[in-house]
Design an enzyme around this catalytic site. Structure first.
Site, short mmCIF file in Angstrom:
data_model
loop_
_atom_site.label_atom_id
_atom_site.label_comp_id
_atom_site.label_asym_id
_atom_site.label_seq_id
_atom_site.Cartn_x
_atom_site.Cartn_y
_atom_site.Cartn_z
N GLU A 132 -4.30 62.69 12.42
CA GLU A 132 -2.57 62.97 12.24
C GLU A 132 -2.41 63.80 10.98
O GLU A 132 -1.21 64.14 10.94
CB GLU A 132 -1.93 61.50 11.98
CG GLU A 132 -2.09 60.76 10.88
CD GLU A 132 -3.40 60.16 10.81
OE1 GLU A 132 -3.54 59.27 9.93
OE2 GLU A 132 -4.17 60.22 11.80
N CYS A 162 -8.05 54.29 10.85
CA CYS A 162 -8.73 54.20 9.71
C CYS A 162 -9.02 52.76 9.41
O CYS A 162 -9.87 51.96 9.93
CB CYS A 162 -8.02 54.97 8.59
SG CYS A 162 -9.15 55.21 7.23
N HIS A 164 -8.54 61.03 10.47
CA HIS A 164 -7.07 61.01 10.38
C HIS A 164 -6.68 62.16 11.02
O HIS A 164 -6.39 63.26 10.60
CB HIS A 164 -6.48 61.24 9.10
CG HIS A 164 -6.68 59.76 8.12
ND1 HIS A 164 -5.82 58.79 8.36
CD2 HIS A 164 -7.70 59.30 7.36
CE1 HIS A 164 -6.19 57.85 7.45
NE2 HIS A 164 -7.25 58.23 7.01
#
Length: 350
Positions: free
Chosen positions: A242, A148, A240
């Site tokens: 994750e 990011c 993202h």
């Protein structure tokens, strides 16, 4: 402190999006298995509650992607992050400064972003330290992931590519198209979903002109992931992978709180493609109420409503696939390096 992840000791019965406690030491490993261990560094630049949450998200994702490959993860932070804003005792006992990196080698590095305070990323207090880590990673890793805001900072330093602010925040779960064949995209569906949470993006034309390869695009809405191959393979995620199932929900509640407190002037948009239609309509009604009457009671109603939300994690499989490919890429590079070293030693001994 080093985290050892040995996925053969885990089962598949843990709840989706949540891993059991992974911070444990593997008492011993056979020599041949230890030689296959992948060493990963996590440079965690988040603050507040997001600091430990981000650590847990990446460790959980690496665990789900490992498929029996032993992974040792060590934690680092840039200068200027205090223990008060990052978890107190946990920060002090588990994290090292970046000075610990200079005389070592890591197979892989993951660098997280951090909410910017300055309009120009080069004016952030951590900029010089960040660029030192990037230059170190070029020659001391097989691959590095820039997540990011870290992706935006990295390409700004490397090639002067500036980010551009969108009219609306890219916030939610977006469909992405795989547009390049690469070891990192092997086994991915042609279209998959990725969470995004950002105001800014980078122009695809600028990336291509400076030697980057775009791996995936948000359907009809710009770049998702891209790479640049140098001595180390640099991997850039604007999204993202994750994120856990409830992360976007918690971010939405946080941003509503900022609006109610007057810290921002615009009420946040609902996360795209995240809630089902009925629940989205209920939150839209609450959003309209909050805009018409900005009170702590309206924030409390949003908080209560979110407790009943049911969200499906539609990106977990793809996220694990991409990071599994990343780990396999690193393992292949390690093998190549050992073979090259062995060949050099043999030629010198003749």
């Amino acid at each position: 402190m080093v985290v050892n992840i040995d996925s053969t000791r885990l089962n598949d019965e843990r709840p989706a999006g949540r891993a059991r406690s992974l911070r444990r030491k593997v008492p011993s490993q056979r020599p041949e298995r230890a030689s296959k261990c992948v060493t990963i560094g996590l440079l965690n630049n988040m603050a507040g509650a997001a600091f430990k949450a981000t650590e847990h998200q990446f460790v959980s994702l690496l665990d789900s992607a490992s498929e029996g490959v032993p992974i040792h993860v060590s934690f680092y932070t840039l200068p200027g992050l205090s223990s008060t804003e990052s978890g107190g005792h946990h920060f002090a006992s588990h994290y090292q400064g970046i000075d610990a990196l200079w005389d070592t080698h890591l197979d892989g590095l993951i660098v997280t972003g951090r909410e910017p305070r300055m309009a120009d990323l080069r004016d952030e207090h951590y900029w010089e330290s960040f660029t030192e880590v990037l230059e170190w990673a070029r020659t001391h890793t097989y691959s590095a992931v820039w997540s990011c805001l870290a992706a935006h900072a990295a390409i700004l330093h490397m090639d002067g590519i500036g980010r551009r602010k969108s009219e609306e925040k890219n916030f939610g779960v977006f469909e992405c198209d795989r547009v390049s064949e690469h070891p990192l995209t092997q086994g991915l569906s042609p279209r998959f979903q990725v969470p995004h949470s950002r105001w800014n993006g980078v122009p695809q034309r600028d990336l291509i002109d400076r030697g980057y390869t775009v791996l995936s695009q948000i359907t009809g809405n710009g770049v998702d992931a891209f790479i640049k191959q140098e001595d180390s393979l640099f991997v850039f995620f604007q999204g993202h992978l994750e994120y856990e199932t409830d992360t976007l929900m918690r971010e939405y509640r946080r941003d509503v709180g900022r609006y109610v407190k007057g810290e921002t002037n615009a009420h946040p948009l609902l996360p795209h493609g995240y809630f089902d239609r009925n629940f989205e309509q209920a939150l839209t009604d609450l959003r309209n109420e909050t805009i018409s009457c900005r009170t702590t009671e309206s924030l409390a109603r949003v908080t209560t409503a979110l407790k009943d939300a049911r969200v499906e994690n539609a990106w977990q499989h793809s996220a694990a696939r991409i990071y599994r490919n990343w780990l396999q890429y690193i393992c292949a590079r390690k093998t190549e390096h050992k073979d090259d070293h062995r060949a050099t030693v043999l030629s010198m001994s003749r």
